[in-house]
Design an enzyme around this catalytic site. Structure first.
Site, short mmCIF file in Angstrom:
data_model
loop_
_atom_site.label_atom_id
_atom_site.label_comp_id
_atom_site.label_asym_id
_atom_site.label_seq_id
_atom_site.Cartn_x
_atom_site.Cartn_y
_atom_site.Cartn_z
N ARG A 1 0.74 -0.86 -0.01
CA ARG A 1 -0.11 0.06 0.18
C ARG A 1 1.02 1.38 -0.57
O ARG A 1 0.35 2.44 0.76
CB ARG A 1 -0.96 0.04 1.58
CG ARG A 1 -2.53 -1.10 1.05
CD ARG A 1 -2.73 -0.72 0.06
NE ARG A 1 -4.47 -1.44 -0.13
CZ ARG A 1 -4.68 -2.75 -0.71
NH1 ARG A 1 -3.58 -3.20 -1.11
NH2 ARG A 1 -5.74 -3.28 -0.77
N CYS B 1 -10.87 0.97 2.69
CA CYS B 1 -10.29 -0.34 4.01
C CYS B 1 -9.18 1.15 4.86
O CYS B 1 -9.19 2.03 3.37
CB CYS B 1 -9.28 -1.15 3.51
SG CYS B 1 -9.56 -2.42 3.59
N GLU C 1 -4.26 3.23 6.89
CA GLU C 1 -4.36 3.24 4.25
C GLU C 1 -4.63 4.82 4.10
O GLU C 1 -4.21 5.00 3.38
CB GLU C 1 -4.98 2.34 4.00
CG GLU C 1 -4.82 1.96 2.49
CD GLU C 1 -5.35 0.95 2.36
OE1 GLU C 1 -5.53 -0.44 2.97
OE2 GLU C 1 -6.28 1.28 1.23
N1 EPU Z 1 -12.43 -10.62 8.02
C1 EPU Z 1 -13.51 -11.07 9.17
N2 EPU Z 1 -13.72 -9.21 10.17
C2 EPU Z 1 -14.45 -8.31 9.01
C3 EPU Z 1 -13.58 -8.51 7.44
C4 EPU Z 1 -12.94 -9.38 7.42
O1 EPU Z 1 -13.23 -11.41 10.20
O2 EPU Z 1 -15.24 -7.63 9.54
C5 EPU Z 1 -11.50 -11.61 7.72
C6 EPU Z 1 -11.93 -12.54 6.63
O3 EPU Z 1 -12.90 -13.28 6.79
C7 EPU Z 1 -10.67 -12.26 6.09
C8 EPU Z 1 -9.69 -11.77 6.07
O4 EPU Z 1 -10.16 -11.10 7.63
O5 EPU Z 1 -10.51 -14.27 6.67
C9 EPU Z 1 -9.86 -10.82 5.26
O6 EPU Z 1 -10.44 -10.33 4.46
P1 EPU Z 1 -10.69 -9.45 2.74
O7 EPU Z 1 -10.20 -10.97 2.40
O8 EPU Z 1 -11.87 -8.92 3.04
O9 EPU Z 1 -9.51 -8.89 3.39
P2 EPU Z 1 -7.99 -7.84 3.65
O10 EPU Z 1 -7.36 -7.97 3.61
O11 EPU Z 1 -9.95 -7.31 4.41
C10 EPU Z 1 -8.19 -6.70 1.21
C11 EPU Z 1 -7.82 -4.97 1.11
C12 EPU Z 1 -8.92 -4.49 0.35
C13 EPU Z 1 -9.51 -5.58 -1.00
C14 EPU Z 1 -9.38 -6.67 0.08
C15 EPU Z 1 -9.11 -8.20 -1.07
C16 EPU Z 1 -5.87 -3.92 3.04
C17 EPU Z 1 -6.16 -3.21 3.11
N3 EPU Z 1 -7.29 -4.38 2.19
O12 EPU Z 1 -8.69 -6.72 2.49
O13 EPU Z 1 -8.34 -3.01 -0.53
O14 EPU Z 1 -10.35 -4.88 -1.30
O15 EPU Z 1 -8.31 -7.66 0.19
O16 EPU Z 1 -8.39 -8.53 -2.40
O17 EPU Z 1 -5.29 -4.49 2.54
C18 EPU Z 1 -9.14 -1.20 0.62
O18 EPU Z 1 -7.17 -0.96 0.03
O19 EPU Z 1 -9.05 -0.06 0.31
C19 EPU Z 1 -9.48 -2.31 0.32
C20 EPU Z 1 -10.70 -3.09 0.47
#
Ligand code: EPU
Length: 315
Positions: free
Chosen positions: A181, A230, A305
């Site tokens: 990021r 995010c 972020e």
């Molecule tokens: N999870 C929870 N509770 C929640 C949200 C997530 O338990 O409320 C768990 C999910 O079940 C999963 C893990 O956390 O096991 C990761 O969640 P997710 O797959 O949604 O990915 P993330 O790491 O939260 C990242 C990026 C997103 C991107 C998604 C999809 C970051 C900070 N965020 O989210 O990017 O859309 O992967 O690839 O790296 C952004 O940058 O603005 C953004 C939304």
């Protein structure tokens, strides 16, 4: 505050491309933020340089606003000049080919969605991971935007920037310090162009990957409310991602917590939704509250972020 003399000087340089006291609510995907004293959409690089040069000479601060999806502008607004690359910086084309590799030039103001569609239509793989991400190519590069399907840094071959001294520099891939990021680049530099290395692929396969990603977004991320995407980076340890901010926030029982009209999403803990008329202050207080709780409960300091700009509040 900009004086009348300064405003006249800005008008002379930017002509019909400047608006004074422009509310940032209309340029923020979360619909929050106070006004920018001057909001300029440069027509071309010449005008961009003239604006940056004038601002530096006159010690007027300037800042770049991309698609407004990664920046929280405080309610006090932006002092000085906000520069928005859009109309004059929206060229998108195939530059050259080398076997299966297709090089695409995308100006900094090209909307992410336009790039993703362009690549899909031409049967070019490499930017599907950006599907559904708001913002512009310039902003995507600066924040190394991406998803589990890939980040923009995977395909960036070089970028062209206008830096504070108004030099136009092309920086090759190996000199670009991308990390999770982030791209190490002064915030005073404008990313005016990127050269992307894409690969020929079956348009049907590209469409399938894009559709799957968008479908996943629909079910795991809040829909229908303005957000900034995010809020926090996922905590990294030794350069590796071991924990997820959203999961930590859920475990801490913070989903649904509200300040004013800003609420931690019930769908995904790392999103804050604007339920209608939220102030930037609501969002910032909520961010602070979440960070405090996470620090207390897990001893982890969440880094945002998003970028927060503007004058800080009193008290
Ligand atoms: N999870 C929870 N509770 C929640 C949200 C997530 O338990 O409320 C768990 C999910 O079940 C999963 C893990 O956390 O096991 C990761 O969640 P997710 O797959 O949604 O990915 P993330 O790491 O939260 C990242 C990026 C997103 C991107 C998604 C999809 C970051 C900070 N965020 O989210 O990017 O859309 O992967 O690839 O790296 C952004 O940058 O603005 C953004 C939304």
């Amino acid at each position: 505050m900009l004086s009348d003399v300064q405003k006249s000087a800005i008008l002379e340089i930017a002509r019909d491309q400047v608006r004074f006291d422009e509310p940032m609510t209309v340029h923020s995907t979360m619909h929050v933020g106070g006004p920018a004293e001057a909001f300029i959409v440069p027509r071309d690089t010449l005008m961009l340089k003239a604006v940056m040069g004038w601002a530096s000479e006159n010690e007027v601060p300037y800042t770049f606003m991309g698609g407004g999806s990664d920046t929280l502008v405080r309610d006090s607004g932006i002092k000085g000049i906000a520069i928005h690359l859009r109309e004059g910086f929206n060229k998108l084309d195939i530059s050259h080919e080398s076997g299966d590799e297709i090089f695409v030039t995308a100006d900094g103001g090209v909307h992410t969605g336009v790039l993703v569609r362009f690549a899909k239509e031409k049967g070019l793989a490499g930017v599907e991971g950006l599907a559904g991400i708001p913002g512009t190519v310039g902003g995507n590069v600066l924040t190394n935007a991406g998803t589990s399907l890939g980040w923009i840094s995977d395909v960036v071959e070089e970028i062209t920037v206008v830096e504070r001294q108004l030099r136009e520099l092309t920086i090759k891939r190996k000199a670009l310090e991308f990390s999770y990021r982030c791209l190490k680049l002064p915030r005073s530099a404008a990313v005016i162009r990127a050269l992307l290395k894409l690969k020929r692929d079956d348009p049907v396969a590209i469409e399938k990957r894009t559709a799957e990603l968008l479908e996943k977004r629909k079910t795991t991320q809040p829909q229908g409310y303005p957000t900034l995407g995010c809020i926090f980076k996922n905590p990294q340890k030794d350069g590796k991602q071991k924990l997820f901010a959203g999961a930590l926030i859920e475990e801490a029982g913070l989903k649904g917590v509200r300040v004013g009209k800003a609420r931690v999403s019930e769908i995904h803990g790392n999103f804050i939704v604007n339920e209608g008329g939220a102030l930037a202050k609501d969002v910032e207080i909520l961010i602070g509250l979440v960070r405090e709780h996470i620090k207390e409960k897990f001893g982890i300091i969440l880094e945002t972020e998003i970028h927060i700009i503007g004058e800080k509040y009193e008290g």
